[in-house]
Every structure is written in structure tokens, then in C-alpha cells.
Design a protein around this motif. Structure first.
Motif, PDB file in Angstrom:
ATOM      1  N   UNK A 100       0.849  -1.194   0.000  1.00  0.00           N
ATOM      2  CA  UNK A 100       0.000   0.000   0.000  1.00  0.00           C
ATOM      3  C   UNK A 100       0.885   1.245   0.000  1.00  0.00           C
ATOM      4  N   UNK A 101       0.707   2.056  -1.005  1.00  0.00           N
ATOM      5  CA  UNK A 101       1.497   3.284  -1.093  1.00  0.00           C
ATOM      6  C   UNK A 101       1.078   4.260   0.002  1.00  0.00           C
ATOM      7  N   UNK A 102       2.051   4.933   0.584  1.00  0.00           N
ATOM      8  CA  UNK A 102       1.762   5.947   1.596  1.00  0.00           C
ATOM      9  C   UNK A 102       1.036   7.132   0.958  1.00  0.00           C
ATOM     10  N   UNK A 103       0.304   7.892   1.763  1.00  0.00           N
ATOM     11  CA  UNK A 103      -0.453   9.026   1.203  1.00  0.00           C
ATOM     12  C   UNK A 103       0.412  10.020   0.421  1.00  0.00           C
ATOM     13  N   UNK A 104       1.651  10.186   0.841  1.00  0.00           N
ATOM     14  CA  UNK A 104       2.531  11.140   0.162  1.00  0.00           C
ATOM     15  C   UNK A 104       3.502  10.452  -0.805  1.00  0.00           C
ATOM     16  N   UNK A 105       3.209   9.205  -1.171  1.00  0.00           N
ATOM     17  CA  UNK A 105       4.082   8.463  -2.084  1.00  0.00           C
ATOM     18  C   UNK A 105       4.136   9.147  -3.444  1.00  0.00           C
ATOM     19  N   UNK A 106       5.286   9.060  -4.070  1.00  0.00           N
ATOM     20  CA  UNK A 106       5.488   9.681  -5.379  1.00  0.00           C
ATOM     21  C   UNK A 106       5.857   8.625  -6.404  1.00  0.00           C
TER      22      UNK A 106
END
Length: 200
Positions: A100-106
Motif C-alpha cells: 500500500x502506497x503511503x499518502x505522500x508516495x510519489x
């Protein structure tokens, strides 16, 4: 580390290829078909064969018809190379599908497989530049210049390897995410190349 595995296998492929030095020699992949190592072996074999195709077509004495035949073969090989990179990216996408990508993932500007593609080509540059740096029939000046270039290539490999490992670590940690973007090359597609579809 992914880069360590890739560099080891790329070097192995190049050594295996040069035992025969034959563009058409059938690849004998020693790794299990479902492994990343298998994909890396195929990838660099494609690149190594294409490297030597590019050498052949640049022969100034080559017959025009033969040169055109090689150019078309290189185009076809380049499509195989592109397809293989996208397939490897598909492998990574499936491998990390549950992260699961973090909310601030780029997202990175370059996917893992396209970075590994550059590492594969770099392995070939290093091998052949080393040959030139050690070529006894060359002048001392030539060997010295090639050694300087080789030193740069080796530094590039270190930097690129580190960047690949950092990208993979960030994806695994959810700090970055990836997508598989198709290259959508148009020149080989008779429905997209106007020279080809206008002739039909």
C-alpha cells in the motif's frame, strides 16, 4: 540487492556470449524460467546481440542491401528489447501489488526495469571499453583515453546501481509507487507508420 544480482548476471551473459561471439547463437539460459534471474539473462542477451548488430551495420564497406537488412533486423530487435523491459516491469508490478502506497508516495520518472535497461547497456559499454583500454595493437594514447572513459563508466555503474536499489527500497516501503508505461513505438506498426500504411 537487485542491482548486485543484475550486474552479476549481465556480466555472466556478456562472458557467455563472447565464448561464441555469434549474433545467432541460441541463448542457453541457466536460470529457472519463473525467476528474475532468468529475465535478467534474457534481457542482457537481447542487448548483447543488438550491440553487435549495431557494429556490423556500421561497416563502411557493407553492401547497401545487406545494410538495409541489418537495419530492419535491428528495428525488430529493438522492439523485442522494449517488450522485454515492459515484461520485467510487469514482474515488479505484480511483485509489489499488495504494498500500500503511503499518502505522500510519489512516482519515479523512470521505472525499475528501464533503469535496469540502462544498467544492462552500461555493462556492455564497460566490457568493450575495457577491451579497448587493454588492446595491445592500439596506441598508448588510445589505451589511456579508453581507461579514463572506463573509469567514468564504472562510476556510473556504481551510482546507477545505488539509485536502483534505493528505488526498489522506496517501492517496498510504500514511499514510491510504479506504473508500467508502454513505449508504443510507432515505426514498426504498419497501422501507425504513415510510410507503411500509405503504401498499403
Amino acid at each position: 540487492m537487485i542491482s548486485e544480482i543484475a550486474n552479476r548476471i549481465f556480466n555472466q551473459v556478456i562472458a557467455d556470449y563472447h565464448k561464441f561471439d555469434d549474433i545467432d547463437y541460441p541463448v542457453k539460459n541457466p536460470y529457472d524460467a519463473e525467476t528474475l534471474e532468468h529475465l535478467f539473462y534474457v534481457k542482457n542477451w537481447i542487448d548483447t546481440a543488438q550491440w553487435h548488430m549495431e557494429d556490423v551495420v556500421r561497416n563502411p564497406q557493407i553492401d547497401a542491401a545487406e545494410g538495409l537488412s541489418w537495419k530492419r533486423r535491428i528495428d525488430a530487435q529493438n522492439q523485442v528489447r522494449t517488450d522485454m523491459v515492459e515484461f520485467i516491469d510487469g514482474y515488479f508490478l505484480n511483485l509489489y501489488k499488495n504494498i500500500k502506497a503511503l499518502p505522500d508516495a510519489k512516482i519515479n520518472t523512470e521505472s525499475p526495469a528501464w533503469a535496469l535497461d540502462r544498467l544492462s547497456i552500461l555493462a556492455l559499454k564497460i566490457y568493450h571499453m575495457k577491451e579497448e583500454a587493454e588492446r595491445e595493437t592500439a596506441t598508448a594514447e588510445h589505451r589511456e583515453q579508453c581507461q579514463a572513459k572506463l573509469n567514468v563508466l564504472l562510476a556510473q555503474r556504481d551510482d546507477l546501481s545505488q539509485s536502483i536499489d534505493e528505488l526498489i527500497a522506496d517501492i517496498e516501503a510504500g514511499k514510491k509507487y510504479m506504473k508500467v508505461y508502454k513505449q508504443m513505438k510507432m515505426y514498426n506498426d504498419p497501422s501507425l507508420n504513415p510510410v507503411l500504411y500509405n503504401k498499403a
